[in-house]
Design a protein around this motif. Sequence first.
Motif, mmCIF file in Angstrom:
data_model
loop_
_atom_site.group_PDB
_atom_site.id
_atom_site.type_symbol
_atom_site.label_atom_id
_atom_site.label_comp_id
_atom_site.label_asym_id
_atom_site.label_seq_id
_atom_site.Cartn_x
_atom_site.Cartn_y
_atom_site.Cartn_z
ATOM 1 N N PRO A 71 0.797 -1.231 0.000
ATOM 2 C CA PRO A 71 0.000 0.000 0.000
ATOM 3 C C PRO A 71 0.833 1.286 0.000
ATOM 4 O O PRO A 71 0.431 2.275 -0.622
ATOM 5 C CB PRO A 71 -0.815 -0.128 1.297
ATOM 6 C CG PRO A 71 -0.967 -1.599 1.490
ATOM 7 C CD PRO A 71 0.326 -2.187 1.025
ATOM 8 N N ARG A 471 -3.618 6.473 6.048
ATOM 9 C CA ARG A 471 -3.568 5.534 7.170
ATOM 10 C C ARG A 471 -3.411 4.101 6.665
ATOM 11 O O ARG A 471 -2.624 3.319 7.205
ATOM 12 C CB ARG A 471 -4.826 5.646 8.032
ATOM 13 C CG ARG A 471 -4.723 4.871 9.350
ATOM 14 C CD ARG A 471 -6.012 4.769 10.118
ATOM 15 N NE ARG A 471 -6.714 6.024 10.192
ATOM 16 C CZ ARG A 471 -7.923 6.228 9.674
ATOM 17 N NH1 ARG A 471 -8.530 5.247 9.034
ATOM 18 N NH2 ARG A 471 -8.519 7.395 9.799
ATOM 19 N N VAL A 472 -4.148 3.756 5.618
ATOM 20 C CA VAL A 472 -4.029 2.417 5.027
ATOM 21 C C VAL A 472 -2.632 2.216 4.457
ATOM 22 O O VAL A 472 -2.018 1.149 4.611
ATOM 23 C CB VAL A 472 -5.093 2.216 3.927
ATOM 24 C CG1 VAL A 472 -4.828 0.946 3.134
ATOM 25 C CG2 VAL A 472 -6.482 2.160 4.546
ATOM 26 N N GLY A 476 -0.201 -0.533 6.010
ATOM 27 C CA GLY A 476 0.096 -1.666 5.140
ATOM 28 C C GLY A 476 1.523 -1.710 4.655
ATOM 29 O O GLY A 476 1.852 -2.507 3.778
#
Length: 480
Positions: A71, A471-472, A476
């Motif tokens: 990500p 945030r992801v 990730g």
Amino acid sequence: MPDLSSALHLAASELTLAVGALVLLMVGAFIGDKSARLVSVLSVLLLIAAAVVAVMGPWGVAFNGAYVADPLAIYGKSVIYLSAAVAVVLGDGWMKRTRIAKFEYPVLIVLAAAGMGMMASSGDLISMYVGIELHSLALYVLAAFHRDDAKASEAGLKYFVLGALSSGLLLYGASLIYGFAGSMRFEDIAAFAQDHPGPGLVFGLVFLICGLAFKVSAAPFHMWTPDVYEGAPTPVVALFATAPKMAAMVLIARVLEGGFAEAHAQWSQVLIAISLLSFVVGAFGGIAQKDIQRLLAYSSIANIGYALLGIAAGTSAGLQAMLMFMTLYVIDQLGFFAILLSLSKSGRPIRRVADLAGLKKDRPVTAVALTVLSLSVLGMPPLSGFWAKYYVFGAAASAGLWPVAAVGLVASVVAAFYYLRIIKLMWFDAPVDEIVTDKASPETSLIGWACAAFAFPLVIVGLAWLEPLTRVASAGFGNG
């Protein structure tokens, strides 16, 4: 045997850019410089397509760990490719106006974007270096693209010579790390650093950080930045200030938090020192500048210090803060340069700060947009630049680095001087000559106004989707 087809599937975005650049090069070679407009349009579409491919592609690790699609890499590539596409659009009209429009300009940006994507997905020291050199070689040529301009040639030469020095530091640090860890992969280096921490590995890491700090023009490795920003063509400087910075910051995070997470106590001290120096150099160095592009160079030095502070925190929140900061910073910078490129004075481009005097009289909408962007970059609430610094300072304070965050806050107040001076000139000083908007490239003005609108008020809505995306991306990290 590793599956080559699945590996190429993971690296589809870089493959798209590499193959596309070769095709565009052939188109330009057969048609000639008359194809400059066509190649520019196709390059923009190619970069957008690469961003879509990156977002839609799978996660994973390829080429024996040399390439990572996680990500963090996907988010970084999205920003890199889209900002590079905007740089192509900004350069198209400017090149035509200065009569140096050539098809090589967008092709070089596409090749540089391929290298930047490789930087964001680097999983070992070799792929890291290949990505850095691929994008750097294209940028060296772009800096000197205006061959008949002595300053542009000087900018390209300085960038190349000092870039070679930084590559030497980078390779020396990488060789030391490989010599002690016995592996090129960040994952293996992390395992070795956890079990066998030692001064040799840290020594190599310091050299590696120095080489990477040059790529983001962080002090004290900033010596190339003011001269290159001043001499290079303005749309090229718009590229320098955005996509390569994002790529290098993602790479720094990947190297330090992926390969040397256990040595955080050591490398965070180096990053804090670099951040503090960048605050001071950027804030005080820009005060005396009369050339707009040199001023923006010192502003970029200070802003990179803020982004490095997020990485120095060594937390997931710090990584998210860095991504938020760099994304909002890229939008502000693209808008600032777009407005500069849309203006001319007495038939020549706007280059000096004094040239902006009285802008509100002839171009009130443009003056409003430039005022919004100036206030955003200096961090005035509730504009986007404020939220960028809010995230960084919050992450730093949570990690116990509040004294460094306080110094950064003071530096922001000092740096506010040269942005407030721009606002004062536009709104309160009388114009010396008429300032006109270049009618040849209305898309440039639209980009500037759109970025200003995002800085405020659209940022309030933008944060609602940007915050979860970052945030992801940070959570990730390493989950390829």
